[in-house]
Enzyme design. Structure first.
Site: not given
Length: 420
Positions: A13, A16, A40-41, A222
Site C-alpha cells: 500500500d 506503487k 490493489g493498485h 505487496q
C-alpha cells in the site's frame, strides 16, 4: 533504455500503482511478476479513480504492452471482470496489448474455499489476516506440482483431469477437517470453462515479449516485509516480493534489471495482523488514517498507521538494492506539529539497526525515535523541491541520510500530475 523495477519497501500500500503509471510512459512493456488479486493498485488520472488487481498499471497508457508473468497467481474470474471494467471505460484490453504467461498458475474455485475454511477454523489470535482470495492455496499447489497453469486452459481434457486429481486430496480435507461438502470435479470444470475459453487468446510467451522490448517496467505487488522468506513470518503473503523475483517471476535474467525504485510511503501503514513497531494508537495515528484515506484498495479494511520506520526501510534496501527512493503521500503529513522517524530498535537490551531475524522478533522491539518539526503548508501543489517548505525538505534529506539511498521521486497527492 534501462529496464525498471518498482517494489514496495514496507508492508504494501505504498503507492506503487501510481509510480508505475507515471513511469509506464517511458516503457514499452509493463510486467507484473508476483502475487495475485490480493493486491490493489489505485490510480487517479484527471480526478478519476481506477483500481487494478491483476492487469499491470500501465494499461491506462495507450499502446503499452501489459504482461502477466509466471510468478503471478491469476484468478480468471477477476481477470475477466477487470477486462470488462476497463473496456467500459474505453481502454483497449485486446490480446494484442495484454498477455498472460502460459506458465502462470491459476486460482481455482476450490482454492478460495480452502483459504476461507482454514482462516475461519483458527482462533482469533491464530489468524494471519489472509484476504481469502485463494492466493496461498494456489501457491501451495504450485510448489506441490499439482497446480493448474494458464496454458492448461487450452487443453480441456488435461484441465478436466488435473481438476479431478487436485480434488482427491482437497475433498478429504473439506469433508473431514473443515466439515464442508466435497466438490464435484465436473461441476468445477463446467464453472471454469467459460472463463477458460475467454482467457486462451491472451496466452503467450511473456519471456520472449520481454526480450523483444527495449524498455520493460517490472511491477511488484505487496511489500518487502510481506515477503514469504524475508517478511514478518507468518504474517506474510505467499510469494517473494523482493526485486530478485522480478527476474524469475517474469522469465528474464537478473542482468536485465537496471533501475530499481523503492516505493516508500512518508509514514508507515499495515493491513491485517502482524507486528508493527511504530503503530500509533492515538490522535496522530487517527490523523494519518483520516488524512491519508487509509483503506485497503482490495479489502476495504482500515489500515493501521504509524511513523516512518527507517529500520524497515534499511532492511528493504539491503534486500532489494534500490537505486533510488520514491516518496509517496508526503502531503498527508502537512498539519502535524512534529513528525517522528524510527531510526533504531531496542531489542533484548541492545540497540539494533536492522529487524531481528527470529520469528515474531519485531513484536518485541521498542522503537528509537528522532523528532523533527512538522509543517502546516499545503504542499499538494508542489511540483519541485523548491516548492516544498524547509521542514519537509529536511525530513526528506534525513530519510536519504539514514537509508543511504537518494530520493528520485516525490508524490504530494493522488493524481498523476502531483509527482515530481
Amino acid at each position: 533504455m534501462s529496464n525498471m523495477v518498482v517494489f514496495g519497501s514496507q508492508w504494501g500500500d505504498e503507492g506503487k500503482g501510481k509510480v508505475v503509471d507515471m513511469l509506464a510512459e517511458k516503457a514499452d512493456a509493463i510486467v507484473r511478476f508476483q502475487g495475485g488479486n490480493n493486491a490493489g493498485h489505485t490510480l487517479v488520472v484527471d480526478g478519476e479513480q481506477c483500481i487494478l488487481h491483476l492487469i499491470p498499471s500501465g494499461i491506462l497508457h495507450p499502446g503499452k504492452q501489459c504482461l502477466i508473468g509466471n510468478g503471478v497467481v491469476l484468478d480468471p474470474f477477476v481477470f475477466c471482470e477487470e477486462l470488462d471494467k476497463l473496456a467500459a471505460k474505453g481502454v483497449d484490453v485486446s490480446p494484442s496489448r495484454v498477455m498472460i504467461s502460459k506458465k502462470t498458475h491459476v486460482i481455482m474455485p476450490y482454492h478460495c474455499l480452502m483459504d476461507a475454511a482454514r482462516e475461519s477454523s483458527k482462533s482469533a489470535d491464530g489468524k494471519i489476516g489472509t484476504t481469502g482470495r485463494g492466493i496461498g492455496p494456489c501457491y501451495e499447489d504450485k510448489m506441490n506440482r499439482c497446480g493448474i497453469r494458464a496454458g492448461d486452459f487450452a487443453d480441456p481434457e488435461l484441465l478436466k483431469d488435473k481438476i479431478a486429481k487436485a480434488l482427491e486430496e482437497k475433498n478429504v480435507l473439506f469433508k473431514h477437517l473443515y466439515g464442508a461438502e466435497p466438490l464435484d470435479a465436473g461441476e468445477v470444470f463446467d464453472k471454469v470453462m467459460p472463463v477458460a475459453e475467454r482467457l486462451v487468446p491472451y496466452l503467450g510467451d511473456v519471456s520472449s515479449a520481454i526480450q523483444a522490448a527495449d524498455c520493460v517496467l517490472f511491477e511488484g505487488a505487496q511489500g518487502t516485509h510481506l515477503d514469504i522468506d524475508h517478511g514478518t513470518y507468518p504474517f506474510v503473503t505467499s510469494s517473494n516480493t523482493v526485486t530478485a523475483n522480478a527476474a524469475s517471476g517474469s522469465g528474464c535474467s537478473p542482468r536485465e534489471l537496471d533501475r530499481i525504485i523503492a516505493i516508500v510511503k512518508a509514514y508507515t501503514t499495515r493491513v491485517g495482523s502482524g507486528p508493527f513497531p511504530t503503530e500509533l494508537l492515538d490522535a496522530d495515528g487517527d490523523y494519518l488514517q483520516s488524512n491519508g484515506h487509509e483503506f485497503g484498495a482490495t479489502t476495504g479494511r482500515k489500515r493501521r498507521c504509524g511513523w516512518l520506520d527507517l529500520v524497515v526501510l534499511k532492511e528493504s534496501a539491503r534486500l532489494n538494492g534500490p537505486t533510488e527512493l520514491a516518496i509517496t503521500k508526503l502531503d498527508v503529513l502537512s498539519g502535524l506539529k512534529e513528525v517522528k522517524l524510527c531510526v533504531g530498535y531496542e531489542y533484548k537490551g541492545e540497540t539494533v539497526a536492522y529487524p531481528p531475524q527470529e520469528q515474531n522478533g519485531m513484536a518485541h522491539v521498542t522503537p528509537v525515535y528522532e523528532t523533527m518539526p512538522g509543517w502546516d503548508e499545503d504542499i499538494s501543489g508542489a511540483r519541485s523541491w523548491d516548492d516544498l517548505p524547509e521542514n519537509a525538505v529536511s525530513y526528506l534529506k534525513r530519510i536519504e541520510k539514514i537509508s543511504g539511498v537518494k530520493i528520485g521521486i516525490v508524490s504530494v497527492g493522488p493524481d498523476r500530475v502531483q509527482t515530481f
